[in-house]
Design an enzyme around this catalytic site. Structure first.
Site, PDB file in Angstrom:
ATOM      1  N   TYR A 187       0.848  -1.206   0.000  1.00 30.42           N
ATOM      2  CA  TYR A 187       0.000   0.000   0.000  1.00 30.42           C
ATOM      3  C   TYR A 187       0.872   1.239   0.000  1.00 30.42           C
ATOM      4  O   TYR A 187       2.026   1.216   0.427  1.00 30.42           O
ATOM      5  CB  TYR A 187      -0.946   0.002   1.214  1.00 30.42           C
ATOM      6  CG  TYR A 187      -0.258   0.187   2.545  1.00 30.42           C
ATOM      7  CD1 TYR A 187      -0.007   1.456   3.071  1.00 30.42           C
ATOM      8  CD2 TYR A 187       0.148  -0.921   3.301  1.00 30.42           C
ATOM      9  CE1 TYR A 187       0.622   1.626   4.294  1.00 30.42           C
ATOM     10  CE2 TYR A 187       0.790  -0.760   4.522  1.00 30.42           C
ATOM     11  CZ  TYR A 187       1.016   0.513   5.011  1.00 30.42           C
ATOM     12  OH  TYR A 187       1.652   0.687   6.225  1.00 30.42           O
ATOM     13  N   CYS A 188       0.310   2.338  -0.534  1.00 29.06           N
ATOM     14  CA  CYS A 188       1.000   3.635  -0.550  1.00 29.06           C
ATOM     15  C   CYS A 188      -0.077   4.718  -0.591  1.00 29.06           C
ATOM     16  O   CYS A 188      -1.270   4.421  -0.478  1.00 29.06           O
ATOM     17  CB  CYS A 188       1.973   3.734  -1.718  1.00 29.06           C
ATOM     18  SG  CYS A 188       1.228   3.381  -3.319  1.00 29.06           S
ATOM     19  N   THR A 189       0.311   5.967  -0.760  1.00 23.94           N
ATOM     20  CA  THR A 189      -0.638   7.080  -0.621  1.00 23.94           C
ATOM     21  C   THR A 189      -1.814   6.978  -1.588  1.00 23.94           C
ATOM     22  O   THR A 189      -2.971   6.905  -1.174  1.00 23.94           O
ATOM     23  CB  THR A 189       0.085   8.427  -0.821  1.00 23.94           C
ATOM     24  OG1 THR A 189       1.237   8.464   0.025  1.00 23.94           O
ATOM     25  CG2 THR A 189      -0.832   9.588  -0.484  1.00 23.94           C
TER      26      THR A 189
END
Length: 306
Positions: A187-189
């Site tokens: 996951y990331c922004t």
């Protein structure tokens, strides 16, 4: 942007082959500048990655024009409330990679997007996976370690990274080899870093890799503060962080007094300027002007809360 009616920020990316990135750059710059928008746009042979802010009316015009270009028509636009003048300037650049992992030759992009990446999971599908597989599922943070100081998914693994370029050495170090046969959710922004990271992980023997579709932003929109996300989301504009609900406590800790805070400040050493966490109260009292690294090296003596 003084007196802006309703400031908005949009975040989006599209992986798609672009025959003439330079022409797209010139068009995007003229479009955004003509509408008075500020922010960052990166264009490459593999697509576009943009974060822009301005008055809602102008931002809507920008989005409409951008999506009218066939390769970008399926762009998943993430909207949030700005403060007005959220970015210092407009920057539109052509780069060899949309996200700088230092592996341009490993990423293959078609009109369908990045090839060989992890399975996309929408927020609801992520919860179903967690319901079915429970503790087997591992969250793997695809951001820089600093961003995870103020918020992350519960029990997530946070690699030791200062920039995206550090990920290759991390995943090749052997320290995560025990995850290679487990369900790993990257996951990331907003999702773009995981498009690439999930490919790099699969190429290095991680068998069951997923990516959170739309990133933390879409997850927060869906579940607010009631899901598996803890704390604040670091963002790359004047706001510095956002929360997905009322009375959310950040998991970051002030380096001076240890209270919970999401407030990053820059080290007073002009040769350093590293960001670190300091609460508003300690800032007001003039405490801990230098980052822990500068203090530890003994270069700068420091007053702390006592």
């Amino acid at each position: 942007m003084v007196g802006m009616a309703t400031p908005k920020i949009v975040l989006f990316y599209v992986f798609t082959p672009l025959a003439d990135p330079e022409a797209v750059k010139l068009w995007q710059h003229a479009l955004a500048e003509g509408l008075g928008l500020k922010g960052r746009v990166i264009v490459s042979k593999d697509g576009i990655n943009a974060t822009l802010g301005g008055d809602v009316f102008d931002v809507k015009q920008y989005v409409r024009a951008t999506k009218s270009y066939a390769p970008f028509k399926k762009a998943d636009i993430k909207w949030s409330n700005g403060q007005g003048d959220d970015f210092p300037r407009l920057s539109v650049k052509v780069r060899s990679e949309l996200v700088t992992f230092g592996t341009p030759d490993e990423i293959k992009v078609t009109e369908e997007g990045v090839q060989g990446g992890g399975e996309h999971l929408k927020p609801g599908a992520l919860h179903r996976l967690l319901d079915e597989r429970g503790d087997e599922v591992v969250f793997f943070d695809g951001r820089n370690a600093m961003e995870a100081q103020i918020g992350k998914f519960r029990d997530a693994i946070v690699p030791d990274t200062d920039t995206t370029r550090d990920f290759i050495a991390e995943i090749e170090s052997g320290k995560y080899d025990d995850l290679k046969d487990k369900p790993v959710v990257t996951y990331c922004t907003g999702g773009i870093r995981c498009e690439v990271l999930s490919v790099l992980m699969r190429n290095r023997g991680f068998e069951e890799v997923y990516q959170l579709d739309g990133g933390i932003v879409r997850y927060g929109e869906t579940f607010g503060s009631s899901g598996y996300w803890d704390g604040s989301l670091y963002v790359f504009d004047k706001r510095m962080h956002v929360e997905f609900g009322e009375n959310v406590e950040s998991i970051g800790l002030c380096v001076s007094c240890g209270t919970n805070t999401a407030e990053f400040v820059n080290c007073a050493n002009l040769d350093c300027r590293q960001q670190y966490l300091r609460c508003a109260d300690c800032t007001e009292r003039g405490l801990q002007s230098y980052c822990p690294d500068c203090v530890e090296q003994g270069t700068f003596a420091e007053a702390t809360a006592g």
